[in-house]
Scaffold this motif. Structure first.
Motif, PDB file in Angstrom:
ATOM      1  N   ASN A   1      42.648  -8.397 -47.838  1.00 50.19           N
ATOM      2  CA  ASN A   1      42.339  -8.837 -46.428  1.00 50.19           C
ATOM      3  C   ASN A   1      41.323  -9.873 -46.346  1.00 50.19           C
ATOM      4  O   ASN A   1      40.747 -10.376 -47.221  1.00 50.19           O
ATOM      5  N   ASN A   2      41.478 -10.635 -45.090  1.00 52.78           N
ATOM      6  CA  ASN A   2      40.441 -11.675 -45.035  1.00 52.78           C
ATOM      7  C   ASN A   2      39.566 -11.419 -43.936  1.00 52.78           C
ATOM      8  O   ASN A   2      39.769 -11.307 -42.653  1.00 52.78           O
ATOM      9  N   LEU A   3      38.339 -11.264 -44.215  1.00 56.52           N
ATOM     10  CA  LEU A   3      37.140 -10.787 -43.177  1.00 56.52           C
ATOM     11  C   LEU A   3      36.248 -12.167 -43.340  1.00 56.52           C
ATOM     12  O   LEU A   3      35.607 -12.456 -44.148  1.00 56.52           O
ATOM     13  N   ASP A   4      36.354 -12.616 -41.885  1.00 60.28           N
ATOM     14  CA  ASP A   4      35.340 -13.938 -41.606  1.00 60.28           C
ATOM     15  C   ASP A   4      35.480 -14.988 -42.639  1.00 60.28           C
ATOM     16  O   ASP A   4      34.535 -15.755 -43.204  1.00 60.28           O
ATOM     17  N   GLY A   5      36.823 -15.178 -43.187  1.00 62.63           N
ATOM     18  CA  GLY A   5      36.871 -16.364 -44.028  1.00 62.63           C
ATOM     19  C   GLY A   5      36.969 -16.055 -45.602  1.00 62.63           C
ATOM     20  O   GLY A   5      37.127 -16.767 -46.503  1.00 62.63           O
ATOM     21  N   PHE A   6      36.400 -14.755 -45.967  1.00 64.12           N
ATOM     22  CA  PHE A   6      36.404 -14.129 -47.282  1.00 64.12           C
ATOM     23  C   PHE A   6      37.351 -13.071 -47.651  1.00 64.12           C
ATOM     24  O   PHE A   6      37.519 -12.266 -47.042  1.00 64.12           O
ATOM     25  N   LEU A   7      38.027 -13.252 -48.670  1.00 61.57           N
ATOM     26  CA  LEU A   7      38.875 -12.425 -49.315  1.00 61.57           C
ATOM     27  C   LEU A   7      38.123 -11.160 -49.820  1.00 61.57           C
ATOM     28  O   LEU A   7      37.540 -11.151 -50.724  1.00 61.57           O
ATOM     29  N   THR A   8      38.662  -9.912 -49.294  1.00 66.33           N
ATOM     30  CA  THR A   8      38.221  -8.782 -49.559  1.00 66.33           C
ATOM     31  C   THR A   8      39.274  -7.784 -50.166  1.00 66.33           C
ATOM     32  O   THR A   8      40.451  -7.802 -49.537  1.00 66.33           O
ATOM     33  N   GLU A   9      38.887  -6.964 -50.970  1.00 71.92           N
ATOM     34  CA  GLU A   9      39.956  -5.870 -51.585  1.00 71.92           C
ATOM     35  C   GLU A   9      40.399  -5.002 -50.263  1.00 71.92           C
ATOM     36  O   GLU A   9      39.243  -4.286 -49.607  1.00 71.92           O
ATOM     37  N   LYS A  10      41.448  -4.458 -50.261  1.00 70.47           N
ATOM     38  CA  LYS A  10      41.915  -3.473 -49.237  1.00 70.47           C
ATOM     39  C   LYS A  10      41.189  -2.124 -49.786  1.00 70.47           C
ATOM     40  O   LYS A  10      41.155  -1.899 -51.044  1.00 70.47           O
ATOM     41  N   GLY A  11      40.387  -1.386 -48.788  1.00 73.37           N
ATOM     42  CA  GLY A  11      39.686  -0.274 -49.295  1.00 73.37           C
ATOM     43  C   GLY A  11      38.071  -0.790 -49.223  1.00 73.37           C
ATOM     44  O   GLY A  11      37.483   0.138 -49.252  1.00 73.37           O
TER      45      GLY A  11
END
Length: 285
Positions: free
Chosen positions: A5-15
């Motif tokens: 996912n993209n959270l506030d411009g940073f890619l984070t793993e789903k979960g």
């Protein structure tokens, strides 16, 4: 395959943990969202989705400086590229990222962009049509706020529960005046005496992106058309009923409250969506 996912411009793993308990979208429904269909790597009707998103941000008085079209396109592309998406459902959630209670201390923007891949990019409709019921447990407001896709969707959750309990495919949601507004996740159109009628925006319905495309197609075909007030009486007497949303396209209603409806008009509109998909194919080729 791990997805991101993209959270506030940073890619984070789903979960991964995304929010803490102060998130205003979770606490107060203080946010808006867009759901966009990605077909062959192209965002369908992107301009219309962006314009509605930006309009919603302005209505909620969020800080829009630096959050124009190029910014959002770039952030969505991060998710598409990182996940190797070709055909997917893309969801943009924008919320007020600020402390405070009902009165926020600021209007800074927070966002989450996520995607779900799928294998069938075409807009397809049910040949036998969907069954449609009526939800009368509550009513939708008629202010401009109701034209937006907000993260406060309790009315539609309740309508969805009623749909499930009554074992129909969709249900009509009424506005505060008791007139037809929309369905659980779609705009609604009725063909009455060879005239296509859909609720006008001041009736409280969503300013739907697919609604906009279908209205454009109807006008191009020079079909008698009206954006106005759609009463239950008119809906019940309609020869044909159909619904529209960005993911499903156009869906014909085979029966409303147990009464059969025609499906000829929706077949004609399907050709318009097929043409839009063909244009995407040409762009990619």
């Amino acid at each position: 395959m791990m997805e991101f996912n993209n959270l506030d411009g940073f890619l984070t793993e789903k979960g991964d943990k995304l929010y803490d308990t102060s998130n205003r979208s979770m606490r107060y429904g203080d946010g808006i969202f867009e759901t966009i269909k990605l077909v062959n790597g192209e965002l369908m009707f992107w301009k219309d989705h962006y314009q509605r998103l930006y309009k919603g941000m302005q209505h909620l008085k969020l800080d829009t400086i630096g959050k124009e079209e190029d910014f959002w396109k770039k952030e969505v592309e991060k998710v598409i590229v990182k996940n190797y998406f070709t055909n997917a459902r893309i969801r943009i959630i924008v919320y007020r990222n600020s402390p405070g209670t009902y009165t926020p201390m600021g209007n800074r923007v927070g966002f989450l962009i996520e995607g779900t891949r799928f294998d069938k990019p075409n807009y397809t409709y049910s040949k036998q049509g969907l069954s449609l019921g009526l939800f009368e447990g509550d009513h939708k407001g008629m202010s401009p706020l109701n034209n937006l896709k907000t993260t406060s969707a309790l009315l539609f959750v309740l309508a969805g529960v009623h749909k499930k309990e009554t074992e129909v495919d969709d249900v009509v949601v009424l506005n505060a005046a008791g007139r037809v507004c929309e369905t659980v996740s779609s705009n609604i159109f009725a063909v009455v005496n060879n005239k296509v009628i859909t609720p006008k925006l001041s009736e409280g319905c969503l300013d739907g992106v697919m609604r906009k495309q279908i209205i454009k197609a109807i006008k191009q075909k020079e079909i008698d058309f009206e954006e106005g007030e759609l009463t239950l009486e008119k809906l019940r007497s309609a020869n044909e009923i159909f619904t529209t949303n960005s993911m499903a396209g156009v869906q014909g209603i085979g029966e409303f409250e147990g009464k059969s409806k025609d499906l000829s008009f929706v077949k004609e509109l399907q050709s318009y969506l097929d043409s839009a998909l063909q244009q995407v194919q040409k762009i990619k080729n």
